[in-house]
Design a protein around this motif. Structure first.
Motif, PDB file in Angstrom:
ATOM      1  N   GLN A  25       0.873  -1.173   0.000  1.00 44.40           N
ATOM      2  CA  GLN A  25       0.000   0.000   0.000  1.00 44.40           C
ATOM      3  C   GLN A  25       0.910   1.221   0.000  1.00 44.40           C
ATOM      4  OE1 GLN A  25      -2.510   0.093   3.420  1.00 44.40           O
ATOM      5  NE2 GLN A  25      -3.952   1.515   2.495  1.00 44.40           N
ATOM      6  N   SER A  26       0.575   2.201  -0.823  1.00 43.72           N
ATOM      7  CA  SER A  26       1.409   3.403  -0.864  1.00 43.72           C
ATOM      8  C   SER A  26       0.627   4.581  -0.304  1.00 43.72           C
ATOM      9  CB  SER A  26       1.876   3.693  -2.283  1.00 43.72           C
ATOM     10  OG  SER A  26       0.774   3.937  -3.115  1.00 43.72           O
ATOM     11  N   SER A  27       1.378   5.541   0.234  1.00 42.15           N
ATOM     12  CA  SER A  27       0.759   6.750   0.767  1.00 42.15           C
ATOM     13  C   SER A  27       1.767   7.874   0.672  1.00 42.15           C
ATOM     14  CB  SER A  27       0.324   6.523   2.223  1.00 42.15           C
ATOM     15  OG  SER A  27       1.436   6.188   3.007  1.00 42.15           O
ATOM     16  N   ARG A  28       1.339   9.072   1.001  1.00 42.32           N
ATOM     17  CA  ARG A  28       2.247  10.211   0.931  1.00 42.32           C
ATOM     18  C   ARG A  28       3.262  10.137   2.049  1.00 42.32           C
ATOM     19  NH1 ARG A  28      -1.839  14.787  -0.936  1.00 42.32           N
ATOM     20  NH2 ARG A  28      -2.027  14.063  -3.074  1.00 42.32           N
ATOM     21  N   THR A  42       5.110   8.087  -2.099  1.00 40.89           N
ATOM     22  CA  THR A  42       6.344   7.299  -2.094  1.00 40.89           C
ATOM     23  C   THR A  42       6.476   6.396  -0.875  1.00 40.89           C
ATOM     24  OG1 THR A  42       7.516   9.142  -1.086  1.00 40.89           O
ATOM     25  CG2 THR A  42       7.645   8.954  -3.475  1.00 40.89           C
ATOM     26  N   ARG A  43       5.701   6.632   0.165  1.00 50.58           N
ATOM     27  CA  ARG A  43       5.772   5.771   1.354  1.00 50.58           C
ATOM     28  C   ARG A  43       5.117   4.443   1.012  1.00 50.58           C
ATOM     29  NH1 ARG A  43       2.451   5.194   6.619  1.00 50.58           N
ATOM     30  NH2 ARG A  43       4.076   4.793   8.140  1.00 50.58           N
ATOM     31  N   VAL A  44       5.791   3.341   1.372  1.00 49.27           N
ATOM     32  CA  VAL A  44       5.272   2.011   1.063  1.00 49.27           C
ATOM     33  C   VAL A  44       5.077   1.241   2.363  1.00 49.27           C
ATOM     34  CG1 VAL A  44       5.762  -0.170  -0.092  1.00 49.27           C
ATOM     35  CG2 VAL A  44       6.373   1.967  -1.194  1.00 49.27           C
ATOM     36  N   SER A  45       3.909   0.618   2.478  1.00 46.74           N
ATOM     37  CA  SER A  45       3.604  -0.249   3.618  1.00 46.74           C
ATOM     38  C   SER A  45       3.461  -1.674   3.107  1.00 46.74           C
ATOM     39  CB  SER A  45       2.303   0.178   4.288  1.00 46.74           C
ATOM     40  OG  SER A  45       2.411   1.482   4.764  1.00 46.74           O
ATOM     41  N   HIS A  81       6.847  -0.489   7.244  1.00 48.46           N
ATOM     42  CA  HIS A  81       6.737   0.741   6.457  1.00 48.46           C
ATOM     43  C   HIS A  81       8.115   1.259   6.095  1.00 48.46           C
ATOM     44  CE1 HIS A  81       2.677   0.723   8.065  1.00 48.46           C
ATOM     45  NE2 HIS A  81       3.212   0.664   9.274  1.00 48.46           N
ATOM     46  N   SER A  82       8.182   1.961   4.960  1.00 48.77           N
ATOM     47  CA  SER A  82       9.422   2.627   4.582  1.00 48.77           C
ATOM     48  C   SER A  82       9.098   3.905   3.831  1.00 48.77           C
ATOM     49  CB  SER A  82      10.286   1.724   3.699  1.00 48.77           C
ATOM     50  OG  SER A  82      11.432   2.432   3.281  1.00 48.77           O
ATOM     51  N   GLN A  88       9.271   5.244  -4.915  1.00 49.03           N
ATOM     52  CA  GLN A  88       8.378   4.224  -4.376  1.00 49.03           C
ATOM     53  C   GLN A  88       8.993   2.835  -4.534  1.00 49.03           C
ATOM     54  OE1 GLN A  88       4.412   2.718  -6.077  1.00 49.03           O
ATOM     55  NE2 GLN A  88       3.832   4.539  -4.913  1.00 49.03           N
ATOM     56  N   LEU A  89       9.679   2.621  -5.652  1.00 49.21           N
ATOM     57  CA  LEU A  89      10.302   1.322  -5.909  1.00 49.21           C
ATOM     58  C   LEU A  89      11.389   1.010  -4.878  1.00 49.21           C
ATOM     59  CD1 LEU A  89      10.633  -1.147  -7.762  1.00 49.21           C
ATOM     60  CD2 LEU A  89      12.302   0.170  -9.058  1.00 49.21           C
TER      61      LEU A  89
END
Length: 145
Positions: A25-28, A42-45, A81-82, A88-89
């Protein structure tokens, strides 16, 4: 709980292909990126459901849930999370690497503690220091008449 008799191979378990069981899942992000963070997610969970995993057997699931209990939600879903990178990749790769590292840590048995005792010199030094401290304190007392 998990049994201590059954040995786990952390490297083998971490090399399994869990990608089909990952949910991304991506988020700001609040990380680096300037104006980019306001418009690009770009934040990825990474979410991994331990009970629904088909790649882990029951003892492995029990061990993972026991070792990662503070990182699980109510449904026993592991979440990582990162938002370290601007891409994003790269954040996705970072979460997968963190997952593999967590798997290795969870299935690695701790080293057994070796009992040790202080050397005779260390014991003597401790007792000498203790005596010196005691003498210093007793010299501060008023004299007895």
């Amino acid at each position: 709980m998990y049994s201590k008799e059954m040995p786990f191979d952390p490297q083998e378990i971490s090399q399994r292909d869990f990608t089909s069981e990952f949910e991304f899942q991506s988020s700001r992000s609040s990380g680096p990126g300037g104006q980019n963070v306001n418009k690009v997610e770009t934040r990825v969970s990474l979410k991994f459901s331990i009970p629904e995993s088909i790649l882990l057997n029951e003892p492995e699931k029990d061990r993972l849930m026991a070792k990662c209990k503070n990182r699980l939600n109510a449904e026993n879903v592991l979440s990582i999370h990162s938002e370290k990178h601007r891409s994003q990749l790269r954040n996705k790769e970072e979460t997968i690497a963190a997952f593999r590292k967590l798997i290795v840590a969870a299935f690695t048995d701790p080293k057994p503690r070796k009992k040790s005792k202080p050397s005779k010199a260390a014991i003597r030094k401790r007792l000498d220091d203790k005596k010196r401290h005691s003498d210093k304190k007793s010299s501060r007392r008023p004299p007895e008449y």
